[in-house]
Design a protein around this motif. Sequence first.
Motif, PDB file in Angstrom:
ATOM      1  N   GLY A  30     132.824 -16.686 -68.186  1.00 46.07           N
ATOM      2  CA  GLY A  30     131.326 -16.277 -68.190  1.00 46.07           C
ATOM      3  C   GLY A  30     132.130 -14.369 -67.977  1.00 46.07           C
ATOM      4  N   ALA A  31     131.075 -13.527 -67.454  1.00 42.85           N
ATOM      5  CA  ALA A  31     131.126 -12.255 -67.063  1.00 42.85           C
ATOM      6  C   ALA A  31     131.445 -13.067 -65.555  1.00 42.85           C
ATOM      7  CB  ALA A  31     129.353 -11.997 -66.768  1.00 42.85           C
ATOM      8  N   ASP A  43     130.721 -11.511 -62.893  1.00 50.43           N
ATOM      9  CA  ASP A  43     129.645 -12.409 -61.671  1.00 50.43           C
ATOM     10  C   ASP A  43     129.781 -13.531 -61.913  1.00 50.43           C
ATOM     11  OD1 ASP A  43     129.179  -9.305 -60.673  1.00 50.43           O
ATOM     12  OD2 ASP A  43     127.646  -9.320 -61.488  1.00 50.43           O
ATOM     13  N   GLU A  44     129.726 -13.759 -63.168  1.00 53.84           N
ATOM     14  CA  GLU A  44     129.163 -15.949 -63.612  1.00 53.84           C
ATOM     15  C   GLU A  44     130.656 -16.238 -62.652  1.00 53.84           C
ATOM     16  OE1 GLU A  44     127.446 -17.214 -67.122  1.00 53.84           O
ATOM     17  OE2 GLU A  44     128.321 -14.826 -67.709  1.00 53.84           O
TER      18      GLU A  44
END
Length: 162
Positions: free
Chosen positions: A25-26, A28-29
């Motif tokens: 994911g991103a 942060d994810e």
Amino acid sequence: MNARNEELRDRLSEVFLDEDTIPRGAIDEDHERAVAIFDLVEENSFAIPGRDEGPYTMTISQEESKFTFDVRTSDGEQAVSIVVSMTPFRPLLKDYFMVCETYYSAIRTASPRQIEAIDRERTMLHNEGADLMAQRLNEKVTIDQGTARRLFTLISTLRWKI
């Protein structure tokens, strides 16, 4: 076997996400997922009734609204595969994510009393999610409340939409 050896065996030593079914994911994810995995591996109690071949490794994969927990022995032999439907978790996760967003917003502007109230609600929902997770895994594995909480945390990071 003494209690210390049993304690070392009845646990997860590694947790992996199947990159074919759970794409990265991103940033942060991915960070939240890594922290959740670290916390789970660092402290857990995970036993398979009738088997004494731990510590175990677990790979989590996703197909549609189901997660599969593929648990293997230290020799790489499949110990158990558990398919968990996320359908019963949906309303709970929706509420949990909403309260989490409220909590993160409140940290910037709300009074300590308001933040504490929101945090109590967040903790209550997290405990409810852990209870549901333990219930869904109950027939195949034995876990403690802390492990159920950390598994729910990990699943919530996989379902969070940033």
